[in-house]
Design a protein around this motif. Structure first.
Motif, PDB file in Angstrom:
ATOM      1  N   GLY A 115      12.739   3.058  -4.154  1.00 49.88           N
ATOM      2  CA  GLY A 115      13.590   3.553  -3.078  1.00 49.88           C
ATOM      3  C   GLY A 115      14.613   2.533  -2.608  1.00 49.88           C
ATOM      4  N   ALA A 116      15.510   2.968  -1.723  1.00 44.01           N
ATOM      5  CA  ALA A 116      16.487   2.068  -1.114  1.00 44.01           C
ATOM      6  C   ALA A 116      15.753   1.022  -0.285  1.00 44.01           C
ATOM      7  N   ILE A 117      16.141  -0.228  -0.426  1.00 44.88           N
ATOM      8  CA  ILE A 117      15.423  -1.326   0.224  1.00 44.88           C
ATOM      9  C   ILE A 117      15.958  -1.565   1.635  1.00 44.88           C
ATOM     10  N   ARG A 118      15.055  -1.649   2.580  1.00 43.11           N
ATOM     11  CA  ARG A 118      15.395  -2.043   3.947  1.00 43.11           C
ATOM     12  C   ARG A 118      14.517  -3.243   4.300  1.00 43.11           C
ATOM     13  N   THR A 119      15.107  -4.272   4.875  1.00 42.04           N
ATOM     14  CA  THR A 119      14.399  -5.518   5.152  1.00 42.04           C
ATOM     15  C   THR A 119      14.299  -5.753   6.648  1.00 42.04           C
ATOM     16  N   ILE A 120      13.118  -6.129   7.113  1.00 42.25           N
ATOM     17  CA  ILE A 120      12.919  -6.500   8.510  1.00 42.25           C
ATOM     18  C   ILE A 120      12.279  -7.882   8.541  1.00 42.25           C
ATOM     19  N   LEU A 175      12.009   1.744   0.494  1.00 40.90           N
ATOM     20  CA  LEU A 175      11.045   0.653   0.391  1.00 40.90           C
ATOM     21  C   LEU A 175      11.340  -0.342   1.507  1.00 40.90           C
ATOM     22  N   VAL A 176      10.367  -0.536   2.380  1.00 40.62           N
ATOM     23  CA  VAL A 176      10.523  -1.475   3.488  1.00 40.62           C
ATOM     24  C   VAL A 176       9.863  -2.801   3.115  1.00 40.62           C
ATOM     25  N   LYS A 177      10.622  -3.883   3.287  1.00 33.50           N
ATOM     26  CA  LYS A 177      10.081  -5.227   3.082  1.00 33.50           C
ATOM     27  C   LYS A 177      10.051  -5.948   4.421  1.00 33.50           C
ATOM     28  N   VAL A 235       6.808 -14.913   2.792  1.00 36.73           N
ATOM     29  CA  VAL A 235       5.688 -14.017   2.556  1.00 36.73           C
ATOM     30  C   VAL A 235       6.220 -12.605   2.794  1.00 36.73           C
ATOM     31  N   VAL A 236       6.064 -11.738   1.812  1.00 36.62           N
ATOM     32  CA  VAL A 236       6.709 -10.429   1.856  1.00 36.62           C
ATOM     33  C   VAL A 236       5.666  -9.322   1.877  1.00 36.62           C
ATOM     34  N   LYS A 249      -1.398  -9.199   5.088  1.00 36.50           N
ATOM     35  CA  LYS A 249      -1.901  -7.943   5.644  1.00 36.50           C
ATOM     36  C   LYS A 249      -1.082  -7.522   6.861  1.00 36.50           C
ATOM     37  N   GLU A 250      -0.779  -8.462   7.744  1.00 36.40           N
ATOM     38  CA  GLU A 250       0.015  -8.147   8.939  1.00 36.40           C
ATOM     39  C   GLU A 250       1.403  -7.640   8.556  1.00 36.40           C
ATOM     40  N   LEU A 251       1.990  -8.222   7.523  1.00 34.64           N
ATOM     41  CA  LEU A 251       3.331  -7.813   7.097  1.00 34.64           C
ATOM     42  C   LEU A 251       3.307  -6.441   6.426  1.00 34.64           C
TER      43      LEU A 251
END
Length: 331
Positions: free
Chosen positions: A240-245, A218-220, A231-232, A254-256
């Motif tokens: 899933g395993a969380i990855r943050t950018i 899971l990408v945040k 805003v996420v 919408k852009e995120l």
């Protein structure tokens, strides 16, 4: 023939033999810990005058004493831990619990707030937090704005928890240096360990090879608006395993979401996950790179982020267990 050795400095004393040492460090925790087990009485070495050489260990050491733990082979010792005594357990044998430089922040209270309508840099905010301590700030902290907030009196460690929870940052110590930012930062070229599977590993049964199509992730994607509210955007598997950018400030939902979706392909890869256990050499710390090679499956070779290390030293020898994180490159 390699001879396992240690040098442990506690206050004015130096110890060259102990019963047991365990050290835990991780980029996902700002609390480094170490436990030193000693006989109830021991003969110690000190350069200080009027210091007895044979002492009761529990009565000699106290909370707040500075601690350094050096481990290795022959005369090649590496500093594995630097911090303070947190607690002395007066049992037989004597057990000394230690904490890294988060110990100084745990004992410090601050008014955790910024001025109204004023933008503060993350590094300036952390600079205020560490005032009056021996802690230094990492040069790798990003140039990030923190908007107005007010959160009352907090301990220093509660303030770091606030940063992790509200700013979605990775916060950890490199000995006495405090870092907050992305999980992976560029390290010096020398900051790596190389392991050959079936060659210089003691234990590798916790290491698994995964195929990209089997990866649940899971990408945040995080952005902050003018009120410092996150805003996420999300993409991937909810469980899933969380990855943050992180994105520039004032991005729309919408852009995120689109940014998170674009990163899925990069983070789903064929590669290893889990843990490997080796000897004390090669030396490695959380944040280092680890090169994994398998002479039977050359196509699986790759470079990964070390997320955590568990180090043990005692009569059973010296071991380092590295937690394997995201894949950085194919070689």
């Amino acid at each position: 023939m390699f001879t396992l050795k240690c040098k442990i400095i506690i206050g004015d004393y130096k110890l060259f033999a102990v019963t047991d040492v365990k050290i835990k460090r991780s980029i996902y925790s700002f609390v480094d810990t170490a436990t030193i087990t000693l006989p109830a009485s021991a003969r110690l070495q000190s350069d200080a005058t009027n210091v007895p050489k044979s002492v009761s260990t529990a009565a000699t050491f106290k909370e707040g004493d500075k601690v350094e733990i050096w481990l290795g082979y022959d005369n090649d010792l590496q500093r594995e831990f630097k911090g303070f005594i947190k607690r002395v357990n007066a049992a037989t044998p004597c057990e000394i619990e230690c904490e890294g430089y988060s110990w100084q922040l745990r004992r410090k209270n601050i008014l955790w707030a910024t001025e109204k309508d004023k933008v503060t840099k993350l590094k300036d905010l952390l600079g205020t937090l560490i005032q009056g301590t021996d802690i230094k700030l990492s040069d790798s902290i990003p140039d990030m704005d923190v908007q107005q907030f007010s959160d009352g009196n907090r301990s220093g460690t509660e303030a770091l928890d606030w940063i992790k929870k509200n700013l979605f940052l990775t916060v950890y110590f490199e000995e006495d240096q405090l870092y907050a930012g992305l999980a992976f930062i560029k390290q010096p070229d020398s900051a790596y360990a190389k392991y050959g599977i079936g060659v210089n590993l003691v234990k590798e049964d916790q290491l698994k090879f995964r195929n990209a199509e089997d990866v649940k992730i899971l990408v945040k994607a995080i952005s902050f608006n003018k009120l410092n509210k996150a805003v996420v955007g999300k993409a991937g598997d909810e469980n899933g395993a969380i990855r943050t950018i992180y994105a520039q400030n004032d991005k729309t939902q919408k852009e995120l979401d689109e940014l998170a979706q674009s990163k899925i392909g990069e983070l789903r890869y064929n590669g290893y996950e889990g843990k490997v256990t080796g000897f004390l050499a090669p030396f490695a710390l959380p944040g280092y790179r680890v090169i994994l090679q398998d002479k039977n499956y050359i196509e699986r070779d790759g470079t990964y982020l070390i997320e955590s290390t568990d180090v043990s030293y005692g009569t059973g020898g010296g071991r380092r267990t590295c937690g394997i994180g995201v894949k950085i490159s194919k070689s």
